[in-house]
Design a protein around this motif. Structure first.
Motif, PDB file in Angstrom:
ATOM      1  N   SER A 172       3.624  -1.932  -2.922  1.00 10.03           N
ATOM      2  CA  SER A 172       2.419  -1.458  -2.106  1.00 10.03           C
ATOM      3  C   SER A 172       1.332  -2.423  -1.438  1.00 10.03           C
ATOM      4  O   SER A 172       1.791  -3.497  -1.701  1.00 10.03           O
ATOM      5  CB  SER A 172       1.896  -0.231  -2.954  1.00 10.03           C
ATOM      6  N   GLU A 173       0.204  -1.734  -1.316  1.00  5.71           N
ATOM      7  CA  GLU A 173      -0.660  -2.873  -0.817  1.00  5.71           C
ATOM      8  C   GLU A 173      -1.178  -3.711  -1.908  1.00  5.71           C
ATOM      9  O   GLU A 173      -2.000  -4.714  -2.010  1.00  5.71           O
ATOM     10  CB  GLU A 173      -1.914  -2.132  -0.204  1.00  5.71           C
ATOM     11  N   GLU A 180      -5.302  -1.448  -8.734  1.00  2.00           N
ATOM     12  CA  GLU A 180      -5.335  -2.399  -7.352  1.00  2.00           C
ATOM     13  C   GLU A 180      -4.581  -3.479  -7.987  1.00  2.00           C
ATOM     14  O   GLU A 180      -4.068  -4.355  -6.830  1.00  2.00           O
ATOM     15  CB  GLU A 180      -6.638  -2.855  -6.735  1.00  2.00           C
ATOM     16  N   LYS A 185      -9.902   0.865   2.546  1.00  2.00           N
ATOM     17  CA  LYS A 185      -8.651   0.356   1.854  1.00  2.00           C
ATOM     18  C   LYS A 185      -7.493   1.024   2.240  1.00  2.00           C
ATOM     19  O   LYS A 185      -7.371   2.219   2.253  1.00  2.00           O
ATOM     20  CB  LYS A 185      -8.837   0.689   0.415  1.00  2.00           C
ATOM     21  N   ARG A 237      -3.875   1.908   2.543  1.00  2.00           N
ATOM     22  CA  ARG A 237      -2.708   2.308   1.343  1.00  2.00           C
ATOM     23  C   ARG A 237      -1.468   2.485   2.268  1.00  2.00           C
ATOM     24  O   ARG A 237      -1.321   3.359   3.138  1.00  2.00           O
ATOM     25  CB  ARG A 237      -3.191   3.607   0.423  1.00  2.00           C
ATOM     26  N   THR A 261      -5.674   6.220   3.571  1.00  2.00           N
ATOM     27  CA  THR A 261      -6.872   5.297   3.206  1.00  2.00           C
ATOM     28  C   THR A 261      -7.799   5.782   2.498  1.00  2.00           C
ATOM     29  O   THR A 261      -7.932   7.119   2.345  1.00  2.00           O
ATOM     30  CB  THR A 261      -7.551   4.907   4.681  1.00  2.00           C
TER      31      THR A 261
END
Length: 298
Positions: free
Chosen positions: A42-43, A186, A271, A273, A296
């Motif tokens: 993922s991010e 995160e 952010k 996602r 997001t």
């Protein structure tokens, strides 16, 4: 009119370009002809470049792979640095360290870089250990701040100094809460947990990892350097250490159909996602096989 010699040079240049392109495309095809591993990242593990969306005429995109190594300490004093997830030092067992055949420290650790292999672990025991360290730091800070507040009540400190101390504790509390949130939501879950010049040594390590906490494991090429801490002139007995400079492939080209899924957020206030499917091929080189937007958040 081209001179005969110029025509030959032009023809040679064209043949060279075609040959190089054919070689590159052939290698890509061979690599992708066999999928040896597949990861859903993922991010948290794939970072968008900071300038993404600012240049409207540039539709190209590469995602940088974010990874770290197991942390060597969980002390409160060093947590501020470690929480940035920039760890690159890796402790090795003697056989793995010896496989690189590093020279003497007098030769300089900066010049002693070797090509080798690393063992990647995704969402496994190393990440769980990191979470536990983050939680321990957060709990220890709560106890220390509470003890400081209680001690100050029994002192004759001036009111303005009490207010300054309370403000400082509040700031520390907020930073700790943010670091604990980042660790859970995160921080990258991709860890380099072992390295060697001999791939067979990592195959042995991989075989020892099993069970529900093992995560996903794969072996990829990387550049390894002698650690500067290993070359420090001290009397302490140390476990061999190396610096993992970089993975052989640390960024991924995102094809235009996938890049179009990502909103061009020029303000960088949201952010992004997403979920990305990575496949590793015959030569342990990754490519992006799918990308979906998962929302997001502000």
């Amino acid at each position: 009119m081209f001179k005969p010699g110029a025509k030959k040079l032009l023809l040679l240049a064209v043949i060279t370009i075609l040959g190089v392109n054919a070689f590159i495309l052939g290698k890509v095809w061979l690599n992708r002809s066999l999928v040896v591993a597949e990861l859903t990242l993922s991010e948290r593990e794939l970072g968008l470049p900071y300038h993404w969306g600012m240049a409207k005429e540039d539709s190209s995109l590469r995602l940088n792979i974010a990874w770290t190594t197991p942390w060597l300490t969980s002390s409160e004093d060093e947590w501020q640095y470690l929480s940035r997830q920039q760890q690159r030092i890796l402790r090795l067992q003697q056989p793995q360290f010896a496989s690189f055949h590093f020279g003497s420290c007098t030769d300089g650790y900066q010049r002693q870089q070797r090509s080798g292999w690393v063992l990647l672990e995704f969402n496994g025991q190393s990440y769980q250990d990191y979470l536990r360290q983050a939680e321990q730091y957060y709990a220890a800070l709560q106890q220390r701040l509470a003890a400081e507040a209680a001690a100050e009540l029994n002192t004759s400190m001036a009111q303005d100094r009490l207010q300054e101390a309370a403000k400082r504790r509040q700031e520390q509390q907020q930073r700790a809460e943010e670091q604990w949130r980042v660790a859970r939501e995160e921080a990258t879950r991709l860890f380099v947990i072992d390295a060697a010049a001999d791939r067979n040594l990592l195959q042995q390590t991989l075989a020892k990892h099993s069970g529900p906490t093992a995560g996903q494991l794969l072996i990829v090429p990387a550049d390894i350097q002698l650690s500067y801490t290993w070359c420090q002139d001290d009397k302490a007995k140390k476990q061999p250490e190396v610096l993992v400079n970089r993975l052989a492939v640390e960024s991924l080209y995102v094809a235009k159909p996938y890049a179009q899924h990502l909103p061009r957020d020029t303000s960088r206030q949201q952010k992004i996602r997403f979920q990305a499917q990575l496949r590793y091929g015959r030569f342990a080189e990754p490519w992006l096989s799918a990308l979906t937007l998962s929302g997001t958040e502000p």
